[in-house]
Enzyme design. Sequence first.
Site, PDB file in Angstrom:
ATOM      1  N   ASP A  33      24.807  18.065 -28.512  1.00 13.74           N
ATOM      2  CA  ASP A  33      24.315  19.372 -27.949  1.00 13.74           C
ATOM      3  C   ASP A  33      25.690  20.081 -27.805  1.00 13.74           C
ATOM      4  OD1 ASP A  33      22.877  21.277 -26.713  1.00 13.74           O
ATOM      5  OD2 ASP A  33      23.250  20.533 -24.800  1.00 13.74           O
ATOM      6  N   HIS A  62      20.456  18.184 -27.319  1.00  9.98           N
ATOM      7  CA  HIS A  62      20.111  18.792 -26.187  1.00  9.98           C
ATOM      8  C   HIS A  62      19.176  18.174 -25.454  1.00  9.98           C
ATOM      9  CE1 HIS A  62      20.111  22.230 -23.114  1.00  9.98           C
ATOM     10  NE2 HIS A  62      18.692  22.405 -23.550  1.00  9.98           N
ATOM     11  N   SER A  86      18.611  20.931 -19.273  1.00 11.80           N
ATOM     12  CA  SER A  86      19.169  22.368 -19.343  1.00 11.80           C
ATOM     13  C   SER A  86      19.219  23.206 -18.175  1.00 11.80           C
ATOM     14  CB  SER A  86      18.279  23.067 -20.593  1.00 11.80           C
ATOM     15  OG  SER A  86      18.879  24.082 -21.109  1.00 11.80           O
TER      16      SER A  86
END
Length: 545
Positions: free
Chosen positions: A455, A517, A264
């Site tokens: 994601d 994610h 991320s």
Amino acid sequence: MKSLALALLVGGAIAAGPQQQVLQAPVDNPDVAEPPLQTIADTFDHLRGQATNLWNDVIDKVPNIMDTITHTPPPKKFNRRPDSEWNHIVRGAEIQAVWVEGDDGEKHRKVGGKLEAYDLRVKAVDPKSLGVDTVRQYSGYLDDNENDKHLFYWFFESRNDPENDPVVLWLNGGPGCSSLTGLFLELGPSSITEDLKVNYNPYSWNANASVIFLDQPVNVGYSYSGGSVSDTNAAGKDVYALLTLFFEQFPEYAKQDFHIAGESYAGHYIPVFASEIMAHKERNINLKSILIGNGLTDPLTQYPLYRPMACGEGGYPAVLDQASCQSMDNALPRCLSMIEACYSSESAWTCVPASIYCNNAIIGPYQRTGRNPYDVRTDCEGGNLCYTQLGDISKYLNQAEVMKALGAEVSTYDSCNMDINRNFLFRGDWMKPFHRLVPGLIAEMPVLLYAGDADFICNWLGNKAWAEALEYPGHAKFAAAEMKNLTIVDNKSKGKVIGQVKSAGNFTFMRLYGGGHMVPLDQPEASLEFMNRWLKGEWSAKSSS
């Protein structure tokens, strides 16, 4: 956890205060916007026309934004433990004072960098005290005594061959999310059950590597400070100091290969941290590669792919209706022009408006659906961060006996700190072009981008796009490389297709099927498979030559 606030903040979603949702829908009442507009005009009338226009666009989209800028969070409460409770204390000033003679006969410092303000405190964690794993463990703090910053870390030795296995630094993102959530939710030795028991993870990344989990920047997880860090570059100095002092204390690990991995917002962190390490000619950090999972690194290339991912073009059914998809298309040109302005100046005056406008206009439509921004297949449960397990992890890490066993000094543990998230955004850090550091790293080491394909917030379409757009000497070969099936090769699932991979020279992109994610959470077998093979050097310029 994952770098999870990514979405939260990402959402445009500046939290105007702890009581508010991270993402707010734009306010349509023009009267509400009047006072902030006047404030902007009064405060920024000296700015050049472009910046003023950008801020006017932001105020039109998020009328109450000025209220959020003035929010200052209180410092974390802490109780510093006496030096007698630590097994080792490494003094940066002592390390900095060591000079050695080089091969050329000239004397130079043993390791570079400004270390005099730093100390490293080390506690040997009794594996039996918590039962997270049976391997050797260390925890403690990196102290920046000059700036009152204290970063918490937890080290797990490899389950296999620690004398020869590599060392990995794991970073969650956010910005402002604890890497201990990555430990217990994704890739660490154990997870936490609803009744706060530890549950052994056979797919932990310390199966064949020693792993350091670091709570950074300060005021994240068990880390604390009287001040704050609000941009990626400042955080890089701290990480370099921690690694340098850790490997000085434990030279048996310093001789191993070292890798940095994260997800991320670590798409920002990792290029900066790796570049900081490589900038020091004299170092004891044997950095060999970097891995970025579902990262945000090149917003200008990634933001156009939010609409396709939300609207059924990323391999999963559409989440948004046609009208919402069209609104994202309509807003995209203005969003991209604002990101271009940020890339040009890298100033907060242009980067902050780009973050606020684009996150509300491009990410906002998805977040307002209530769907999980980290997995397009599911609804958001358990609050803004969408995973109920985070509550169990926080409860576990807030237990007095756990804090004592680890030497934690804060009064409470939180998985994500939205104040940190907001501070990074208002320094303009969110939209900055950190991908520009990647070509220099590719020239020195293998670089992997991997992405779970379910994601939304840092989706595989955007990561593939920026990988293929990156300008560097090997660009043409990488862009032309075909996506090939990625299969399991060395266990009972041999032959199982787990995704796709393309690689040329030192640059590799992977799409992992069925991963959100947080790939290690959703596809643990696949994540350990590619990690083990990556650490062995399967995808690199050397292996392909």
